[in-house]
Scaffold this motif. Structure first.
Motif, mmCIF file in Angstrom:
data_model
loop_
_atom_site.group_PDB
_atom_site.id
_atom_site.type_symbol
_atom_site.label_atom_id
_atom_site.label_comp_id
_atom_site.label_asym_id
_atom_site.label_seq_id
_atom_site.Cartn_x
_atom_site.Cartn_y
_atom_site.Cartn_z
ATOM 1 N N SER A 161 -2.494 -2.824 5.943
ATOM 2 C CA SER A 161 -1.247 -2.180 5.521
ATOM 3 C C SER A 161 -0.017 -2.949 6.000
ATOM 4 C CB SER A 161 -1.202 -0.737 6.031
ATOM 5 O OG SER A 161 0.024 -0.136 5.702
ATOM 6 N N LYS A 164 0.290 -6.376 4.332
ATOM 7 C CA LYS A 164 0.734 -6.276 2.944
ATOM 8 C C LYS A 164 2.248 -6.148 2.865
ATOM 9 C CE LYS A 164 0.232 -3.650 -1.341
ATOM 10 N NZ LYS A 164 1.694 -3.646 -1.584
ATOM 11 N N SER A 203 -8.246 6.215 0.014
ATOM 12 C CA SER A 203 -7.610 4.900 -0.027
ATOM 13 C C SER A 203 -8.454 3.949 -0.869
ATOM 14 C CB SER A 203 -7.451 4.349 1.389
ATOM 15 O OG SER A 203 -6.674 5.225 2.179
ATOM 16 N N GLN A 237 -0.168 4.714 -2.249
ATOM 17 C CA GLN A 237 -0.288 4.681 -0.795
ATOM 18 C C GLN A 237 0.526 3.537 -0.221
ATOM 19 O OE1 GLN A 237 -4.310 4.750 0.636
ATOM 20 N NE2 GLN A 237 -3.715 4.393 2.757
ATOM 21 N N ASP A 238 1.404 3.874 0.696
ATOM 22 C CA ASP A 238 2.235 2.886 1.369
ATOM 23 C C ASP A 238 1.346 1.848 2.061
ATOM 24 O OD1 ASP A 238 4.514 1.692 2.502
ATOM 25 O OD2 ASP A 238 4.289 2.885 4.336
ATOM 26 N N GLY A 239 1.626 0.577 1.829
ATOM 27 C CA GLY A 239 0.864 -0.482 2.465
ATOM 28 C C GLY A 239 -0.457 -0.781 1.791
ATOM 29 N N GLU A 240 -0.688 -0.197 0.608
ATOM 30 C CA GLU A 240 -1.965 -0.449 -0.071
ATOM 31 C C GLU A 240 -1.829 -0.489 -1.593
ATOM 32 O OE1 GLU A 240 -6.585 1.133 0.213
ATOM 33 O OE2 GLU A 240 -5.235 1.247 1.921
#
Length: 339
Positions: A161, A164, A203, A237-240
Protein backbone atom coordinates in the motif's frame (compact mmCIF):
# COMPACT_ATOMS: atom_id res chain seq x y z
CA UNK A 1 -41.66 -30.14 12.74
CA UNK A 2 -40.89 -26.85 14.51
CA UNK A 3 -39.58 -23.86 12.57
CA UNK A 4 -36.19 -24.09 14.28
CA UNK A 5 -35.80 -27.81 13.45
CA UNK A 6 -36.89 -27.11 9.85
CA UNK A 7 -34.27 -24.38 9.49
CA UNK A 8 -31.63 -26.62 11.05
CA UNK A 9 -32.46 -29.38 8.57
CA UNK A 10 -32.23 -26.91 5.68
CA UNK A 11 -28.78 -25.84 6.87
CA UNK A 12 -27.64 -29.47 7.08
CA UNK A 13 -28.87 -30.08 3.53
CA UNK A 14 -27.55 -26.77 2.20
CA UNK A 15 -25.23 -26.58 -0.82
CA UNK A 16 -21.51 -27.28 -0.63
CA UNK A 17 -20.06 -23.77 -0.63
CA UNK A 18 -16.39 -22.82 -0.97
CA UNK A 19 -15.45 -19.22 -0.15
CA UNK A 20 -11.97 -18.06 -1.20
CA UNK A 21 -10.28 -14.92 0.11
CA UNK A 22 -9.08 -13.38 3.33
CA UNK A 23 -9.37 -10.39 5.62
CA UNK A 24 -12.53 -8.76 6.92
CA UNK A 25 -14.52 -9.30 3.71
CA UNK A 26 -14.35 -13.08 3.82
CA UNK A 27 -15.17 -13.35 7.52
CA UNK A 28 -18.16 -10.99 7.07
CA UNK A 29 -19.57 -13.18 4.32
CA UNK A 30 -19.06 -16.37 6.33
CA UNK A 31 -20.98 -14.89 9.24
CA UNK A 32 -24.02 -14.61 6.98
CA UNK A 33 -23.60 -17.85 5.07
CA UNK A 34 -23.53 -20.07 8.16
CA UNK A 35 -27.24 -19.29 8.64
CA UNK A 36 -27.97 -20.89 5.26
CA UNK A 37 -25.73 -23.96 5.07
CA UNK A 38 -23.46 -26.02 7.28
CA UNK A 39 -21.51 -27.29 4.28
CA UNK A 40 -19.07 -24.39 4.22
CA UNK A 41 -15.37 -24.39 3.44
CA UNK A 42 -13.32 -21.20 3.70
CA UNK A 43 -10.00 -21.24 1.83
CA UNK A 44 -7.83 -18.48 3.26
CA UNK A 45 -4.70 -16.68 2.11
CA UNK A 46 -1.50 -16.96 4.18
CA UNK A 47 0.48 -14.13 2.55
CA UNK A 48 -0.02 -11.56 5.34
CA UNK A 49 3.18 -10.30 6.97
CA UNK A 50 1.99 -7.27 8.94
CA UNK A 51 0.61 -6.53 12.40
CA UNK A 52 0.37 -9.19 15.07
CA UNK A 53 0.28 -11.97 12.48
CA UNK A 54 3.52 -10.73 10.96
CA UNK A 55 5.19 -10.63 14.37
CA UNK A 56 4.26 -14.25 15.11
CA UNK A 57 5.34 -15.23 11.62
CA UNK A 58 8.72 -13.57 12.17
CA UNK A 59 9.26 -14.88 15.72
CA UNK A 60 7.90 -18.42 15.34
CA UNK A 61 8.31 -19.15 11.63
CA UNK A 62 4.63 -20.05 11.33
CA UNK A 63 2.09 -18.98 8.69
CA UNK A 64 0.17 -15.81 9.62
CA UNK A 65 -2.83 -16.70 11.81
CA UNK A 66 -4.87 -13.46 11.56
CA UNK A 67 -7.09 -14.06 8.53
CA UNK A 68 -7.63 -17.69 9.56
CA UNK A 69 -8.64 -16.56 13.05
CA UNK A 70 -11.12 -14.00 11.71
CA UNK A 71 -12.85 -16.72 9.70
CA UNK A 72 -13.00 -19.08 12.66
CA UNK A 73 -14.45 -16.31 14.82
CA UNK A 74 -17.18 -15.77 12.23
CA UNK A 75 -18.07 -19.47 12.16
CA UNK A 76 -17.60 -20.23 15.87
CA UNK A 77 -20.39 -21.50 18.09
CA UNK A 78 -19.05 -20.67 21.55
CA UNK A 79 -20.04 -18.99 24.79
CA UNK A 80 -19.77 -15.17 24.96
CA UNK A 81 -16.72 -15.33 27.24
CA UNK A 82 -14.79 -17.42 24.72
CA UNK A 83 -15.84 -15.03 21.96
CA UNK A 84 -14.47 -12.14 24.02
CA UNK A 85 -11.21 -14.01 24.58
CA UNK A 86 -10.77 -14.70 20.88
CA UNK A 87 -11.14 -11.05 19.93
CA UNK A 88 -9.19 -9.59 22.87
CA UNK A 89 -6.17 -7.48 21.93
CA UNK A 90 -3.50 -6.65 24.48
CA UNK A 91 -3.44 -2.86 25.07
CA UNK A 92 -0.59 -0.40 24.83
CA UNK A 93 1.92 -0.99 27.59
CA UNK A 94 1.71 -4.77 27.35
CA UNK A 95 5.32 -5.12 26.23
CA UNK A 96 5.88 -7.58 23.40
CA UNK A 97 2.19 -8.47 23.51
CA UNK A 98 0.99 -4.94 22.71
CA UNK A 99 -1.59 -5.11 19.91
CA UNK A 100 -1.49 -8.91 19.74
CA UNK A 101 -4.73 -10.87 19.52
CA UNK A 102 -5.30 -13.62 22.09
CA UNK A 103 -6.91 -15.71 19.35
CA UNK A 104 -3.65 -15.53 17.38
CA UNK A 105 -1.75 -16.76 20.42
CA UNK A 106 -4.07 -19.75 20.82
CA UNK A 107 -3.50 -20.71 17.21
CA UNK A 108 0.25 -20.19 17.59
CA UNK A 109 0.28 -22.53 20.62
CA UNK A 110 -1.72 -25.15 18.73
CA UNK A 111 0.71 -24.84 15.84
CA UNK A 112 3.53 -25.58 18.29
CA UNK A 113 1.97 -28.88 19.39
CA UNK A 114 0.67 -29.95 15.96
CA UNK A 115 2.36 -31.58 13.03
CA UNK A 116 1.39 -28.87 10.55
CA UNK A 117 -0.38 -25.53 10.39
CA UNK A 118 -3.54 -26.96 8.81
CA UNK A 119 -3.68 -29.53 11.63
CA UNK A 120 -3.46 -26.68 14.16
CA UNK A 121 -6.31 -24.89 12.37
CA UNK A 122 -8.41 -28.08 12.42
CA UNK A 123 -7.82 -28.54 16.15
CA UNK A 124 -8.78 -24.94 16.91
CA UNK A 125 -11.87 -25.38 14.73
CA UNK A 126 -12.90 -28.29 16.96
CA UNK A 127 -12.36 -26.23 20.11
CA UNK A 128 -14.57 -23.46 18.70
CA UNK A 129 -17.18 -25.89 17.31
CA UNK A 130 -17.20 -23.94 14.04
CA UNK A 131 -19.81 -24.36 11.34
CA UNK A 132 -18.04 -25.86 8.33
CA UNK A 133 -14.27 -25.81 7.78
CA UNK A 134 -11.50 -23.23 7.56
CA UNK A 135 -8.44 -24.21 5.52
CA UNK A 136 -5.18 -22.36 4.87
CA UNK A 137 -4.68 -22.36 1.10
CA UNK A 138 -1.15 -23.74 1.62
CA UNK A 139 1.15 -24.75 4.46
CA UNK A 140 4.14 -23.23 2.66
CA UNK A 141 5.87 -20.09 3.93
CA UNK A 142 5.05 -17.62 1.16
CA UNK A 143 5.62 -13.91 0.56
CA UNK A 144 3.68 -11.63 -1.79
CA UNK A 145 5.48 -9.46 -4.34
CA UNK A 146 3.78 -6.70 -6.34
CA UNK A 147 4.94 -5.37 -9.70
CA UNK A 148 3.75 -1.91 -10.72
CA UNK A 149 3.01 -0.46 -14.14
CA UNK A 150 6.29 1.49 -14.06
CA UNK A 151 8.24 -1.75 -13.61
CA UNK A 152 9.13 -1.32 -9.94
CA UNK A 153 8.56 -4.12 -7.42
CA UNK A 154 8.08 -4.48 -3.70
CA UNK A 155 8.20 -7.64 -1.60
CA UNK A 156 5.90 -8.04 1.40
CA UNK A 157 2.10 -7.75 1.59
CA UNK A 158 2.29 -5.11 4.33
CA UNK A 159 4.54 -2.86 2.19
CA UNK A 160 2.41 -2.79 -0.96
CA UNK A 161 0.00 0.00 0.00
CA UNK A 162 2.64 2.57 1.02
CA UNK A 163 4.87 1.66 -1.93
CA UNK A 164 1.98 2.10 -4.36
CA UNK A 165 1.35 5.61 -3.05
CA UNK A 166 5.02 6.46 -3.54
CA UNK A 167 5.03 5.16 -7.13
CA UNK A 168 1.67 6.78 -7.93
CA UNK A 169 0.73 4.13 -10.47
CA UNK A 170 -1.36 0.99 -10.59
CA UNK A 171 -0.39 -2.52 -9.58
CA UNK A 172 0.21 -4.56 -12.72
CA UNK A 173 0.48 -8.00 -11.12
CA UNK A 174 1.33 -9.89 -7.94
CA UNK A 175 3.12 -13.17 -7.41
CA UNK A 176 4.04 -15.46 -4.56
CA UNK A 177 7.62 -16.27 -3.61
CA UNK A 178 8.50 -19.04 -3.82
CA UNK A 179 6.30 -19.34 -6.90
CA UNK A 180 3.71 -22.12 -7.27
CA UNK A 181 3.54 -23.30 -3.64
CA UNK A 182 1.61 -26.53 -3.16
CA UNK A 183 -2.07 -26.17 -2.32
CA UNK A 184 -3.48 -27.98 0.67
CA UNK A 185 -4.99 -31.18 -0.83
CA UNK A 186 -8.18 -30.64 1.19
CA UNK A 187 -8.59 -27.22 -0.45
CA UNK A 188 -8.41 -28.71 -3.95
CA UNK A 189 -10.85 -31.45 -2.97
CA UNK A 190 -13.30 -28.91 -1.52
CA UNK A 191 -13.24 -26.93 -4.78
CA UNK A 192 -13.78 -30.07 -6.85
CA UNK A 193 -16.80 -31.04 -4.72
CA UNK A 194 -18.31 -27.54 -4.47
CA UNK A 195 -21.72 -26.57 -5.79
CA UNK A 196 -21.08 -22.86 -5.24
CA UNK A 197 -17.70 -21.07 -5.29
CA UNK A 198 -17.34 -17.52 -4.02
CA UNK A 199 -14.37 -15.18 -4.56
CA UNK A 200 -14.21 -12.10 -2.35
CA UNK A 201 -15.24 -9.70 -1.06
CA UNK A 202 -11.91 -8.39 0.15
CA UNK A 203 -8.68 -6.72 -0.92
CA UNK A 204 -8.21 -7.65 -4.56
CA UNK A 205 -4.43 -8.02 -4.74
CA UNK A 206 -3.65 -8.95 -1.13
CA UNK A 207 -6.59 -11.14 -0.04
CA UNK A 208 -8.29 -12.70 -3.08
CA UNK A 209 -5.68 -13.08 -5.84
CA UNK A 210 -2.91 -14.61 -3.65
CA UNK A 211 -5.06 -17.74 -3.29
CA UNK A 212 -5.20 -18.12 -7.08
CA UNK A 213 -1.40 -18.14 -7.26
CA UNK A 214 -1.13 -21.32 -5.19
CA UNK A 215 -0.51 -24.29 -7.48
CA UNK A 216 -3.75 -25.99 -8.49
CA UNK A 217 -6.27 -23.55 -6.99
CA UNK A 218 -7.08 -21.47 -10.09
CA UNK A 219 -7.03 -24.57 -12.28
CA UNK A 220 -9.52 -26.35 -9.99
CA UNK A 221 -11.85 -23.33 -9.89
CA UNK A 222 -11.76 -22.85 -13.67
CA UNK A 223 -12.53 -26.55 -14.21
CA UNK A 224 -15.39 -26.61 -11.70
CA UNK A 225 -19.01 -26.91 -12.86
CA UNK A 226 -20.17 -25.03 -9.75
CA UNK A 227 -21.75 -21.59 -9.96
CA UNK A 228 -18.80 -19.22 -9.52
CA UNK A 229 -19.47 -15.72 -8.18
CA UNK A 230 -17.03 -12.85 -7.69
CA UNK A 231 -18.35 -10.49 -5.03
CA UNK A 232 -17.06 -7.05 -5.90
CA UNK A 233 -16.12 -4.63 -3.15
CA UNK A 234 -18.33 -1.61 -2.51
CA UNK A 235 -15.47 0.90 -2.45
CA UNK A 236 -12.06 1.17 -4.08
CA UNK A 237 -9.21 0.59 -1.63
CA UNK A 238 -6.64 3.22 -0.75
CA UNK A 239 -3.16 2.00 -1.65
CA UNK A 240 -4.43 -0.87 -3.79
CA UNK A 241 -7.29 -0.23 -6.25
CA UNK A 242 -7.76 3.55 -6.54
CA UNK A 243 -9.49 4.48 -9.78
CA UNK A 244 -10.33 0.89 -10.70
CA UNK A 245 -13.79 -0.01 -11.98
CA UNK A 246 -15.58 -3.30 -11.41
CA UNK A 247 -14.38 -4.55 -14.81
CA UNK A 248 -10.80 -3.71 -13.84
CA UNK A 249 -11.23 -5.96 -10.79
CA UNK A 250 -12.60 -8.83 -12.91
CA UNK A 251 -9.86 -8.38 -15.51
CA UNK A 252 -7.19 -8.58 -12.80
CA UNK A 253 -8.70 -11.81 -11.48
CA UNK A 254 -8.72 -13.36 -14.96
CA UNK A 255 -5.18 -12.15 -15.66
CA UNK A 256 -3.92 -14.03 -12.60
CA UNK A 257 -5.87 -17.21 -13.31
CA UNK A 258 -7.52 -17.98 -16.63
CA UNK A 259 -10.82 -18.17 -18.52
CA UNK A 260 -13.74 -19.76 -16.73
CA UNK A 261 -12.80 -18.49 -13.29
CA UNK A 262 -16.00 -16.50 -12.77
CA UNK A 263 -19.57 -16.80 -14.06
CA UNK A 264 -21.15 -13.86 -12.24
CA UNK A 265 -19.90 -10.56 -10.82
CA UNK A 266 -22.17 -9.58 -7.92
CA UNK A 267 -22.12 -5.83 -7.26
CA UNK A 268 -23.75 -3.49 -4.77
CA UNK A 269 -26.61 -1.30 -6.02
CA UNK A 270 -27.44 0.45 -2.73
CA UNK A 271 -26.22 4.05 -2.48
CA UNK A 272 -23.41 4.80 -0.06
CA UNK A 273 -24.48 7.43 2.46
CA UNK A 274 -23.20 10.93 1.55
CA UNK A 275 -21.27 11.36 4.80
CA UNK A 276 -19.41 8.13 4.18
CA UNK A 277 -18.57 9.06 0.60
CA UNK A 278 -16.94 12.29 1.77
CA UNK A 279 -14.99 10.50 4.48
CA UNK A 280 -13.71 7.88 2.05
CA UNK A 281 -12.81 10.59 -0.46
CA UNK A 282 -10.32 11.94 2.10
CA UNK A 283 -8.67 8.49 1.95
CA UNK A 284 -8.63 8.57 -1.88
CA UNK A 285 -11.37 5.92 -2.06
CA UNK A 286 -14.73 6.04 -3.83
CA UNK A 287 -17.68 3.79 -4.69
CA UNK A 288 -16.65 1.29 -7.37
CA UNK A 289 -18.15 2.10 -10.77
CA UNK A 290 -20.05 -0.90 -12.14
CA UNK A 291 -19.27 -0.73 -15.87
CA UNK A 292 -21.64 -3.48 -16.94
CA UNK A 293 -20.77 -3.60 -20.65
CA UNK A 294 -17.05 -3.91 -19.98
CA UNK A 295 -17.61 -6.76 -17.49
CA UNK A 296 -19.88 -8.61 -19.92
CA UNK A 297 -17.25 -8.15 -22.64
CA UNK A 298 -14.99 -10.29 -20.41
CA UNK A 299 -17.57 -13.09 -20.54
CA UNK A 300 -18.90 -12.48 -17.03
CA UNK A 301 -22.54 -11.79 -16.17
CA UNK A 302 -23.32 -8.79 -13.95
CA UNK A 303 -25.88 -8.96 -11.14
CA UNK A 304 -26.58 -6.00 -8.88
CA UNK A 305 -28.27 -6.16 -5.48
CA UNK A 306 -28.52 -3.77 -2.49
CA UNK A 307 -25.70 -5.24 -0.43
CA UNK A 308 -24.33 -2.33 1.59
CA UNK A 309 -24.96 -2.17 5.32
CA UNK A 310 -27.31 0.59 6.43
CA UNK A 311 -26.03 0.63 10.01
CA UNK A 312 -22.23 0.42 9.94
CA UNK A 313 -20.08 3.53 9.99
CA UNK A 314 -18.15 2.05 7.07
CA UNK A 315 -19.17 1.30 3.49
CA UNK A 316 -19.19 -2.47 3.88
CA UNK A 317 -21.42 -5.36 2.96
CA UNK A 318 -24.28 -6.35 5.21
CA UNK A 319 -23.52 -9.99 6.02
CA UNK A 320 -27.25 -10.84 6.01
CA UNK A 321 -27.95 -9.07 2.69
CA UNK A 322 -24.90 -10.55 1.03
CA UNK A 323 -25.62 -14.12 2.15
CA UNK A 324 -29.26 -13.81 1.06
CA UNK A 325 -28.28 -12.50 -2.38
CA UNK A 326 -25.69 -15.25 -2.90
CA UNK A 327 -28.07 -18.03 -1.88
CA UNK A 328 -30.87 -16.63 -4.05
CA UNK A 329 -28.52 -16.61 -7.04
CA UNK A 330 -27.57 -20.21 -6.32
CA UNK A 331 -31.18 -21.34 -5.97
CA UNK A 332 -32.15 -19.59 -9.20
CA UNK A 333 -29.41 -21.32 -11.18
CA UNK A 334 -28.78 -24.62 -9.37
CA UNK A 335 -30.93 -26.57 -11.80
CA UNK A 336 -28.72 -25.49 -14.70
CA UNK A 337 -25.52 -26.93 -13.15
CA UNK A 338 -24.34 -30.48 -13.87
CA UNK A 339 -22.16 -31.98 -11.16
Amino acid sequence: MTESSYLERRREQGPRVVAIGGGTGLSTMLRGLKSHTKNLTAIVTVADDGGGSGKLRQDLGMPPPGDIRHCMEALANVEPVMEQLLTYRFPQGSGNLTGQSFGNLILAALNGISGSFDEAVARMSQVLAITGRVLPVTNDNVALEATFENGTRVLGESKISAFKKEQDCRIESVRLLPEHPLALPAAIQAIEEAELILLGPGSLYTSVIPNLLVDGIARAVCASKALKIYICNIMTQDGETEGMTASDHVAALLRHSGPGLVDVCLCNSAPVRPGLVERYREEDAAPIVVDRAAIEALGVEVVTRPLASETLNYARHSFARLAKAVMELYEERAHTRIF
